[in-house]
Design an enzyme around this catalytic site. Structure first.
Site, short mmCIF file in Angstrom:
data_model
loop_
_atom_site.label_atom_id
_atom_site.label_comp_id
_atom_site.label_asym_id
_atom_site.label_seq_id
_atom_site.Cartn_x
_atom_site.Cartn_y
_atom_site.Cartn_z
N SER A 128 19.57 -28.99 9.41
CA SER A 128 19.02 -28.93 10.77
C SER A 128 18.14 -30.12 11.12
O SER A 128 18.09 -30.53 12.29
CB SER A 128 18.24 -27.62 10.96
OG SER A 128 17.29 -27.44 9.93
N HIS A 184 12.03 -30.13 11.67
CA HIS A 184 12.81 -30.31 12.90
C HIS A 184 12.17 -31.39 13.77
O HIS A 184 12.87 -32.26 14.32
CB HIS A 184 12.87 -29.00 13.67
CG HIS A 184 13.89 -28.05 13.14
ND1 HIS A 184 14.40 -26.99 13.87
CD2 HIS A 184 14.52 -27.99 11.94
CE1 HIS A 184 15.28 -26.34 13.15
NE2 HIS A 184 15.37 -26.92 11.97
#
Length: 209
Positions: A128, A184
């Site tokens: 991610s 992230h």
């Protein structure tokens, strides 16, 4: 139609990355399961304490590991759509550079933060962060287009939509406890910065041509 024409629009690099993730997931199952912390550690999960002990390969390996089938499925679905978009927009070389630098850079930055906060034994896996780097690339592309077409309502709306999607993404990152907000965020920032440079170069090359 020529062979080269038929190949236009096929995102080979994205498909290869997805295949690599699936292959590594199969190894997770073989070594004890995708939710088995011992198996994930053996295969390269990011553990800052071990990174600083010299196991730098974890900065790469962690990007291809996933905790459970749902984690894998959501990331691969995102990679399929976002990855193809970036690859077909910027080309395989720039795309792979953004993906790898975002993922590895995020893991390194996260390890630095964890070390500073005394959280050296944190456990982190997933693609991610690299995918968030691709989202940063989407913002960079949209921003560059808007800067060149400031009077275009379409370019302005596209940029606004991208910014809105990014805001919603980070809101969800804060709500879902299993998601590493910092990795992230680092992946997104790194992806945006490197993409801004690469997109600027690509646009300048087009202008010269």
């Amino acid at each position: 139609m020529r062979q080269s024409d038929r190949q236009v629009g096929i995102a080979y690099t994205t498909y290869i990355l997805i295949a690599l993730n699936l292959l590594v997931y199969a190894l997770e199952i073989k070594f004890g399961g995708s939710q088995n912390s011992i198996a994930l550690e053996r295969l390269g999960a990011l553990i800052p304490e071990k990174v600083w002990a010299g196991e730098w390969w974890r900065l790469i390996g962690a990007n291809f590991l996933h905790y459970g089938s749902f984690h894998l499925a959501t990331n691969m679905l995102s990679l399929f759509f976002i990855g193809r978009l970036i690859e077909l927009s910027l080309g395989a070389k720039y795309y792979l550079t953004i993906y790898l630098v975002s993922g590895i850079g995020s893991m390194l930055t996260f390890s630095l933060l964890a070390f500073q906060l005394g959280l050296s034994n944190v456990f982190l896996v997933g693609a991610s962060a690299a995918i968030m780097g691709l989202i940063g690339a989407i913002l960079a592309i949209s921003l560059q287009i808007w800067l060149r077409k400031r009077y275009s309502l379409t370019a302005k709306r596209r940029l606004q939509q991208v910014i809105l999607i990014i805001i919603i993404q980070f809101i969800f990152d804060n709500i879902i406890p299993q998601v590493s907000f910092h990795s992230h965020l680092f992946g997104f920032i790194i992806g945006f910065l490197i993409s801004s440079v690469l997109v600027f170069i690509k646009f300048k090359m087009k202008e010269v041509q």
